[in-house]
Write a protein that holds these residues in place. Structure first.
Motif, PDB file in Angstrom:
ATOM      1  N   LYS A   1       0.825  -1.204   0.000  1.00 15.47           N
ATOM      2  CA  LYS A   1       0.000   0.000   0.000  1.00 15.47           C
ATOM      3  C   LYS A   1       0.863   1.260   0.000  1.00 15.47           C
ATOM      4  O   LYS A   1       0.609   2.208  -0.753  1.00 15.47           O
ATOM      5  CB  LYS A   1      -0.916  -0.014   1.221  1.00 15.47           C
ATOM      6  CG  LYS A   1      -1.919   1.119   1.233  1.00 15.47           C
ATOM      7  CD  LYS A   1      -2.878   0.980   2.417  1.00 15.47           C
ATOM      8  CE  LYS A   1      -3.909   2.111   2.410  1.00 15.47           C
ATOM      9  NZ  LYS A   1      -4.859   1.989   3.557  1.00 15.47           N
ATOM     10  N   SER A   2       1.919   1.249   0.826  1.00 16.45           N
ATOM     11  CA  SER A   2       2.813   2.411   0.881  1.00 16.45           C
ATOM     12  C   SER A   2       3.598   2.561  -0.415  1.00 16.45           C
ATOM     13  O   SER A   2       3.825   3.682  -0.893  1.00 16.45           O
ATOM     14  CB  SER A   2       3.787   2.280   2.059  1.00 16.45           C
ATOM     15  OG  SER A   2       3.096   2.325   3.294  1.00 16.45           O
ATOM     16  N   LEU A   3       4.013   1.417  -1.001  1.00 15.43           N
ATOM     17  CA  LEU A   3       4.750   1.474  -2.261  1.00 15.43           C
ATOM     18  C   LEU A   3       3.934   2.149  -3.354  1.00 15.43           C
ATOM     19  O   LEU A   3       4.447   2.962  -4.125  1.00 15.43           O
ATOM     20  CB  LEU A   3       5.163   0.070  -2.699  1.00 15.43           C
ATOM     21  CG  LEU A   3       6.276  -0.623  -1.910  1.00 15.43           C
ATOM     22  CD1 LEU A   3       6.541  -2.012  -2.480  1.00 15.43           C
ATOM     23  CD2 LEU A   3       7.550   0.204  -1.952  1.00 15.43           C
ATOM     24  N   GLU A   4       2.648   1.833  -3.397  1.00 17.18           N
ATOM     25  CA  GLU A   4       1.787   2.440  -4.407  1.00 17.18           C
ATOM     26  C   GLU A   4       1.635   3.943  -4.167  1.00 17.18           C
ATOM     27  O   GLU A   4       1.677   4.734  -5.116  1.00 17.18           O
ATOM     28  CB  GLU A   4       0.410   1.775  -4.385  1.00 17.18           C
ATOM     29  CG  GLU A   4      -0.534   2.314  -5.450  1.00 17.18           C
ATOM     30  CD  GLU A   4      -1.886   1.623  -5.431  1.00 17.18           C
ATOM     31  OE1 GLU A   4      -2.741   1.982  -6.267  1.00 17.18           O
ATOM     32  OE2 GLU A   4      -2.084   0.724  -4.582  1.00 17.18           O
ATOM     33  N   ARG A   5       1.480   4.321  -2.896  1.00 21.55           N
ATOM     34  CA  ARG A   5       1.308   5.734  -2.572  1.00 21.55           C
ATOM     35  C   ARG A   5       2.561   6.537  -2.913  1.00 21.55           C
ATOM     36  O   ARG A   5       2.477   7.606  -3.543  1.00 21.55           O
ATOM     37  CB  ARG A   5       0.980   5.877  -1.085  1.00 21.55           C
ATOM     38  CG  ARG A   5       0.712   7.333  -0.686  1.00 21.55           C
ATOM     39  CD  ARG A   5       0.288   7.467   0.765  1.00 21.55           C
ATOM     40  NE  ARG A   5       1.413   7.352   1.690  1.00 21.55           N
ATOM     41  CZ  ARG A   5       1.674   6.305   2.444  1.00 21.55           C
ATOM     42  NH1 ARG A   5       0.883   5.228   2.387  1.00 21.55           N
ATOM     43  NH2 ARG A   5       2.703   6.297   3.263  1.00 21.55           N
ATOM     44  N   TYR A   6       3.715   6.004  -2.549  1.00 23.80           N
ATOM     45  CA  TYR A   6       4.958   6.724  -2.833  1.00 23.80           C
ATOM     46  C   TYR A   6       5.285   6.720  -4.323  1.00 23.80           C
ATOM     47  O   TYR A   6       5.853   7.681  -4.854  1.00 23.80           O
ATOM     48  CB  TYR A   6       6.117   6.124  -2.035  1.00 23.80           C
ATOM     49  CG  TYR A   6       6.169   6.604  -0.609  1.00 23.80           C
ATOM     50  CD1 TYR A   6       6.562   7.901  -0.311  1.00 23.80           C
ATOM     51  CD2 TYR A   6       5.819   5.768   0.437  1.00 23.80           C
ATOM     52  CE1 TYR A   6       6.605   8.354   0.999  1.00 23.80           C
ATOM     53  CE2 TYR A   6       5.861   6.206   1.759  1.00 23.80           C
ATOM     54  CZ  TYR A   6       6.257   7.501   2.029  1.00 23.80           C
ATOM     55  OH  TYR A   6       6.293   7.948   3.324  1.00 23.80           O
ATOM     56  N   SER A   7       4.928   5.652  -5.002  1.00 19.44           N
ATOM     57  CA  SER A   7       5.161   5.588  -6.440  1.00 19.44           C
ATOM     58  C   SER A   7       4.416   6.703  -7.165  1.00 19.44           C
ATOM     59  O   SER A   7       4.963   7.376  -8.048  1.00 19.44           O
ATOM     60  CB  SER A   7       4.736   4.224  -6.982  1.00 19.44           C
ATOM     61  OG  SER A   7       4.892   4.176  -8.378  1.00 19.44           O
ATOM     62  N   LYS A   8       3.168   6.938  -6.770  1.00 21.02           N
ATOM     63  CA  LYS A   8       2.384   8.015  -7.376  1.00 21.02           C
ATOM     64  C   LYS A   8       3.021   9.376  -7.069  1.00 21.02           C
ATOM     65  O   LYS A   8       3.054  10.258  -7.925  1.00 21.02           O
ATOM     66  CB  LYS A   8       0.949   7.976  -6.858  1.00 21.02           C
ATOM     67  CG  LYS A   8       0.138   6.788  -7.361  1.00 21.02           C
ATOM     68  CD  LYS A   8      -1.280   6.822  -6.804  1.00 21.02           C
ATOM     69  CE  LYS A   8      -2.088   5.633  -7.315  1.00 21.02           C
ATOM     70  NZ  LYS A   8      -3.478   5.631  -6.761  1.00 21.02           N
ATOM     71  N   ARG A   9       3.505   9.502  -5.861  1.00 18.11           N
ATOM     72  CA  ARG A   9       4.119  10.770  -5.446  1.00 18.11           C
ATOM     73  C   ARG A   9       5.380  11.057  -6.247  1.00 18.11           C
ATOM     74  O   ARG A   9       5.580  12.179  -6.744  1.00 18.11           O
ATOM     75  CB  ARG A   9       4.436  10.708  -3.956  1.00 18.11           C
ATOM     76  CG  ARG A   9       5.176  11.901  -3.395  1.00 18.11           C
ATOM     77  CD  ARG A   9       5.322  11.739  -1.898  1.00 18.11           C
ATOM     78  NE  ARG A   9       6.283  12.654  -1.316  1.00 18.11           N
ATOM     79  CZ  ARG A   9       6.589  12.665  -0.032  1.00 18.11           C
ATOM     80  NH1 ARG A   9       6.010  11.816   0.789  1.00 18.11           N
ATOM     81  NH2 ARG A   9       7.472  13.532   0.432  1.00 18.11           N
ATOM     82  N   PHE A  10       6.236  10.046  -6.415  1.00 19.33           N
ATOM     83  CA  PHE A  10       7.488  10.241  -7.144  1.00 19.33           C
ATOM     84  C   PHE A  10       7.239  10.485  -8.622  1.00 19.33           C
ATOM     85  O   PHE A  10       7.927  11.303  -9.250  1.00 19.33           O
ATOM     86  CB  PHE A  10       8.408   9.035  -6.953  1.00 19.33           C
ATOM     87  CG  PHE A  10       8.782   8.764  -5.511  1.00 19.33           C
ATOM     88  CD1 PHE A  10       8.856   9.794  -4.596  1.00 19.33           C
ATOM     89  CD2 PHE A  10       9.047   7.470  -5.082  1.00 19.33           C
ATOM     90  CE1 PHE A  10       9.199   9.549  -3.272  1.00 19.33           C
ATOM     91  CE2 PHE A  10       9.380   7.216  -3.773  1.00 19.33           C
ATOM     92  CZ  PHE A  10       9.460   8.264  -2.855  1.00 19.33           C
ATOM     93  N   LYS A  11       6.259   9.802  -9.176  1.00 18.57           N
ATOM     94  CA  LYS A  11       5.936  10.013 -10.591  1.00 18.57           C
ATOM     95  C   LYS A  11       5.381  11.420 -10.817  1.00 18.57           C
ATOM     96  O   LYS A  11       5.637  12.036 -11.855  1.00 18.57           O
ATOM     97  CB  LYS A  11       4.934   8.966 -11.064  1.00 18.57           C
ATOM     98  CG  LYS A  11       5.528   7.564 -11.194  1.00 18.57           C
ATOM     99  CD  LYS A  11       4.482   6.546 -11.627  1.00 18.57           C
ATOM    100  CE  LYS A  11       5.099   5.160 -11.769  1.00 18.57           C
ATOM    101  NZ  LYS A  11       4.092   4.128 -12.139  1.00 18.57           N
ATOM    102  N   ARG A  12       4.626  11.931  -9.838  1.00 18.62           N
ATOM    103  CA  ARG A  12       4.097  13.286  -9.953  1.00 18.62           C
ATOM    104  C   ARG A  12       5.234  14.306 -10.010  1.00 18.62           C
ATOM    105  O   ARG A  12       5.179  15.264 -10.784  1.00 18.62           O
ATOM    106  CB  ARG A  12       3.180  13.574  -8.763  1.00 18.62           C
ATOM    107  CG  ARG A  12       2.660  15.003  -8.731  1.00 18.62           C
ATOM    108  CD  ARG A  12       1.881  15.275  -7.457  1.00 18.62           C
ATOM    109  NE  ARG A  12       2.687  15.032  -6.268  1.00 18.62           N
ATOM    110  CZ  ARG A  12       3.568  15.883  -5.785  1.00 18.62           C
ATOM    111  NH1 ARG A  12       3.778  17.039  -6.405  1.00 18.62           N
ATOM    112  NH2 ARG A  12       4.248  15.604  -4.698  1.00 18.62           N
TER     113      ARG A  12
END
Length: 498
Positions: free
Chosen positions: A55-66
């Protein structure tokens, strides 16, 4: 491919092996990889354990891609995510191999061990070894001039970011990097995953303890450009003076008052200081939290810098709207750096026009060594031969000796610009035979040179190089520069004695 404790695989299946740790804080850890020009930011939880749950990996992945999609200005020295990690919250970023964090400007345990008793000079012999070592480390890492110049470059990066309606979000000494070599001062920002557009509500509040703006620490705001300005000013003051702007006598135990009777418990005093609940150490209107620690601010700060710190930490402490914007800082810091000289006796830097109160002459404020011979450039806006020159718009001063080589940056010859004011326009060599003026290979200035006491002397266009015969403190030469705004530059020798 399996992943070991110090091996990380990115989204493109590249393997990265952990090397030296560069910094660690509440948000994560940054370390170099075996590739000298790559580093990794690894997100950790409160206990320092790498974040790996789905769950955290998905959240941070979206943040880094942004962050990768943000419209950052071109050629901005910010290390953005280049590749996301697999199975870990984190990313790979570019970081040149010879860079170190601003935190290296502060004395750490290893640096202190490297300073032996024999290294402590006589002019520092009257203070405790621990304090003397801080000052030795101060000048070994470039002194006042290098710190001012590094801060000017950092403020310029933030100004370009703010100018594009974005904030950095987490300014701290561990997130600002500088070239390791003393003669180079390239500055980069890392930890770019906190960069975002300004928001007035919602979102997460991110800051590094000791550097967060009062409104962030007190949970009254979510971060604006003014929050960046507070954090930058804390880094700057701390870096220059060696003390935190809010750790004064209320906090360090030197206050004579009885804090047991105060509303805030003793265990909370530092937290209250960092939250901006106390006056700053040099507050002109309230000395209840003053401090005599650190280097004397009168030797470190110009009038402009003093005003910027005062406005940031006094009025700006309780009202973020009253803080100077980041656009005020680059020019003030560059002007200060350009007026510093290095003492030949103790290697400390000080302002060239300092008059020692004991000698009433140009002596080093630290060791009293007479000021070295300096070359002074006074740059005037040129409005025509029938107009008065007025006050100099810029001063550039450097110590000179036989076989000295100087680089004259564009800001001496034109209006100050945060993007290109460091570009080398003119090269000057000094020797017993005179001064040689050469045009830089990278310069764009149209330059003419004349020697004599008056600017009406005949000017000769500089095509390649021009030699000025031996100069003395009684002689000088002139340069007329044309870029965006014409400049007449008076160049003269400043002797060690008035």
């Amino acid at each position: 491919m399996s992943q070991g404790l110090n091996k990380y695989v990115d989204e493109y299946q590249n393997l990265h092996i952990q090397a030296k740790i560069l910094g660690q804080g509440g948000q994560g850890i940054v370390f170099r990889t075996k590739d000298p020009d790559l580093a990794i930011k690894l997100v950790t939880d409160e206990s320092g354990t790498p974040v790996t749950d789905a769950k955290s990996l998905e959240r941070y992945s979206k943040r880094f891609k942004r962050v990768r999609l943000l419209p950052l200005p071109e050629n901005l020295n910010i290390s953005v995510p280049a590749a996301l990690l697999q199975n870990n919250a984190g990313y790979v970023m570019q970081l040149l191999s010879d860079m170190v964090p601003f935190s290296h400007f502060w004395l750490d345990g290893k640096s202190a061990e490297d300073i032996i008793p024999a290294d402590i000079p006589e002019w520092l012999s009257g203070m405790p070894d621990s304090e003397a070592k801080k000052i030795i480390h101060y000048y070994r890492t470039g002194g006042l001039r290098r710190r001012l110049h590094a801060l000017y470059k950092c403020a310029s990066l933030l100004a370009r970011l703010h100018g594009n309606s974005m904030i950095y979000g987490d300014i701290s000494p561990n997130n600002i990097f500088i070239s390791q070599g003393i003669e180079d001062s390239s500055v980069w920002l890392i930890d770019a995953d906190n960069i975002r557009f300004e928001i007035t509500s919602g979102g997460s509040v991110v800051y590094t303890p000791k550097y967060g703006a009062p409104e962030l620490v007190q949970n009254k705001d979510c971060g604006r450009p003014s929050s960046d300005c507070h954090a930058f000013a804390v880094v700057a003051f701390y870096l220059l003076s060696l003390i935190h702007p809010f750790i004064g006598k209320k906090v360090d135990g030197t206050d004579e008052g009885d804090w047991a009777d105060q509303e805030n418990g003793e265990e909370d005093i530092e937290d209250c200081a960092y939250a901006g609940l106390f006056p700053w150490v040099d507050d002109k209107n309230d000395d209840s939290n003053s401090s005599d620690s650190g280097l004397p601010r009168s030797l470190l700060l110009t009038e402009k810098l003093t005003a910027l710190f005062e406005d940031t930490f006094s009025k700006g402490r309780t009202s973020s709207l009253l803080r100077p914007t980041i656009y005020h800082w680059p020019e003030a810091l560059a002007q200060a750096a350009d007026m510093t000289i290095m003492c030949s006796g103790c290697s400390m830097n000080y302002y060239y026009d300092f008059i020692h109160p004991e000698t009433e002459d140009h002596n080093c404020p630290y060791c009293k060594t007479p000021r070295p011979q300096v070359l002074i450039f006074e740059s005037y806006r040129w409005n025509g031969a029938d107009k008065s020159l007025g006050q100099p718009s810029w001063r550039y001063v450097r110590e000179i000796s036989q076989d000295t080589d100087l680089t004259i940056p564009r800001r001496v010859l034109d209006e100050f610009e945060i993007v290109d004011s460091d570009i080398a326009e003119v090269l000057i060599s000094s020797s017993d035979n005179g001064i040689l003026i050469k045009k830089s290979d990278h310069g764009n200035v149209e330059l003419s040179v004349a020697s004599g006491s008056q600017p009406q002397q005949e000017f000769q266009k500089l095509s390649s190089q021009i030699k000025i015969d031996h100069m003395t403190p009684d002689t000088h030469f002139w340069m007329f520069a044309q870029l965006n705004s014409p400049r007449l530059v008076k160049c003269m020798i400043g002797a060690g004695k008035r």
